[in-house]
Scaffold this active site. Structure first.
Site, mmCIF file in Angstrom:
data_model
loop_
_atom_site.group_PDB
_atom_site.id
_atom_site.type_symbol
_atom_site.label_atom_id
_atom_site.label_comp_id
_atom_site.label_asym_id
_atom_site.label_seq_id
_atom_site.Cartn_x
_atom_site.Cartn_y
_atom_site.Cartn_z
ATOM 1 C CE1 TYR A 1 -15.178 3.267 -2.787
ATOM 2 C CE2 TYR A 1 -13.067 3.591 -4.430
ATOM 3 C CZ TYR A 1 -13.701 3.318 -2.761
ATOM 4 O OH TYR A 1 -12.943 3.437 -1.794
ATOM 5 C CE LYS B 1 -3.610 7.678 6.926
ATOM 6 N NZ LYS B 1 -4.581 6.870 6.547
ATOM 7 C CE LYS C 1 -5.959 1.918 -0.396
ATOM 8 N NZ LYS C 1 -6.553 1.839 0.881
ATOM 9 C CE LYS D 1 -3.711 2.267 2.560
ATOM 10 N NZ LYS D 1 -4.510 2.159 3.723
ATOM 11 C CB SER E 1 -11.394 7.321 -3.357
ATOM 12 O OG SER E 1 -10.189 7.568 -2.902
HETATM 13 C C1 PBG Z 1 -7.013 3.572 5.457
HETATM 14 C C2 PBG Z 1 -7.482 3.197 3.960
HETATM 15 C C3 PBG Z 1 -7.274 4.094 2.989
HETATM 16 C C4 PBG Z 1 -8.063 3.425 1.941
HETATM 17 C C5 PBG Z 1 -8.653 2.367 2.391
HETATM 18 N N1 PBG Z 1 -7.983 2.179 3.767
HETATM 19 C C6 PBG Z 1 -6.971 5.656 3.085
HETATM 20 C C7 PBG Z 1 -5.511 5.870 3.868
HETATM 21 O O1 PBG Z 1 -4.579 4.909 3.759
HETATM 22 O O2 PBG Z 1 -5.437 6.877 4.021
HETATM 23 C C8 PBG Z 1 -8.283 4.007 0.449
HETATM 24 C C9 PBG Z 1 -9.236 3.695 -0.454
HETATM 25 C C10 PBG Z 1 -9.486 4.758 -1.497
HETATM 26 O O3 PBG Z 1 -9.026 5.619 -1.738
HETATM 27 O O4 PBG Z 1 -10.353 4.262 -2.236
HETATM 28 N N2 PBG Z 1 -6.808 2.273 6.156
#
Ligand code: PBG
Length: 302
Positions: free
Chosen positions: A291, A195, A226, A173, A252
């Site tokens: 989505y 983060k 991701k 991620k 997203s």
């Molecule tokens: C956080 C989490 C995030 C997403 C899924 N789980 C965002 C982040 O790490 O700040 C993002 C999913 C998306 O953007 O569609 N645990």
């Protein structure tokens, strides 16, 4: 591409018969658990195997240790039960991370001097996963990026008797700008800092392979990359490196970009989204969180 390749992420809120549109994600809403259950039913009927749940909590429920995440009667736990009751065949996947419940907006415990305490976070994640499994989740999905999280969660689930609850690990991620609309949906943006100390550097592909192998060795059932679109090479590399199914999250920001262009008449949405999802599958994803899952499944005749 088939409907069975897809999973639908859903945002849940308190209430009954509530739908609150997410501004940056036209067509996506935060839904009360009854609406989310109806949506999971529809998705399942269209051939989408399941849903991935994310709770949007009121600030009053958030604290530094994400205590609400282990409440057996919390919003997420009630959402799982509602969906399992009304859409018993839909696979229910729950997110394991502190951010939706954290007053700091971080996935792990924040120390007084502003650092993330990896090892103090592990038992919280493990308890959260057990609470979600107790509510009926089929799979838990740690998205927190703490080291050792899959092993901690697997042993806690087993010890509590949830040996059949699976783990979909967000293994690679990245610290990405494409999560912005999601953080708006959950009001979960970090209150300070970023983060980057626990999510990955977008320039690094070998670390993704290393993380996926570690999660596989710790007991993950599916490993995930991701975001998806800007990381197709990472999906391909992880696909080569592990024998487990590989998932990818069409996040997203990827959704919002195309929606915005389509709203302006600049790009045609339906063929472009199919092309995006096809590219993610071509790169090596066996499962795609999107989505668009319901619309695309219907388009595919599901
Ligand atoms: C956080 C989490 C995030 C997403 C899924 N789980 C965002 C982040 O790490 O700040 C993002 C999913 C998306 O953007 O569609 N645990």
């Amino acid at each position: 591409m088939a409907p069975s390749d897809l999973l639908l992420p859903l945002f849940v809120v308190e209430g009954r018969d509530v739908e609150q549109p997410v501004t940056a994600m036209p067509g996506v809403a935060r839904m009360s658990t009854d609406r989310a259950a109806a949506c999971a039913r529809e998705a399942h009927a269209a051939g989408v195997p399941g849903v991935a749940l994310f709770p949007a909590l009121d600030d009053s429920r958030k604290d530094r240790l994400a205590t609400e995440s282990r409440n057996p009667d919390g919003l997420l736990q009630r959402a799982v039960r509602d969906i399992k009751e009304r859409a018993p065949d839909a696979l229910v996947i729950t997110d394991v991370a502190m951010d939706p419940y954290s007053s700091d907006g971080h996935d792990g415990v924040v120390t007084d001097d502003g650092r993330i305490d990896n090892d103090a976070t592990l038992p919280i994640l493990a308890d959260m996963a057990v609470s979600q499994a107790a509510a009926g989740a089929d799979m838990v999905a740690p998205s927190d990026m703490m080291d050792g999280h899959v092993a901690a969660i697997r042993s806690a689930l087993d010890a509590a008797g949830y040996t059949d609850t699976g783990i979909l690990a967000y293994s690679a991620k990245y610290a990405s700008a494409f999560y912005g609309p999601f953080r708006e949906a959950l009001d979960s943006a970090p209150r300070h800092g970023d983060k980057q100390t626990y999510q990955m550097d977008p320039g690094n592909v070998r670390e993704a392979v290393r993380e996926a192998r570690l999660d596989a060795a710790e007991g993950a059932d599916i490993v995930m990359v991701k975001p998806a679109l800007a990381y197709l090479d990472v999906i391909a590399a992880v696909r080569q490196a592990v024998e487990l199914p590989v998932a990818a999250y069409n996040v997203s920001g990827e959704y919002a970009m195309l929606k915005a262009a389509a709203a302006n008449g600049w790009i045609e949405e339906a063929p472009a989204r199919r092309e995006m999802l096809t590219a993610i599958k071509r790169a090596g994803a066996d499962v795609i969180l999107s989505y668009w899952a319901l619309e695309v499944a219907r388009e595919l005749g599901g």
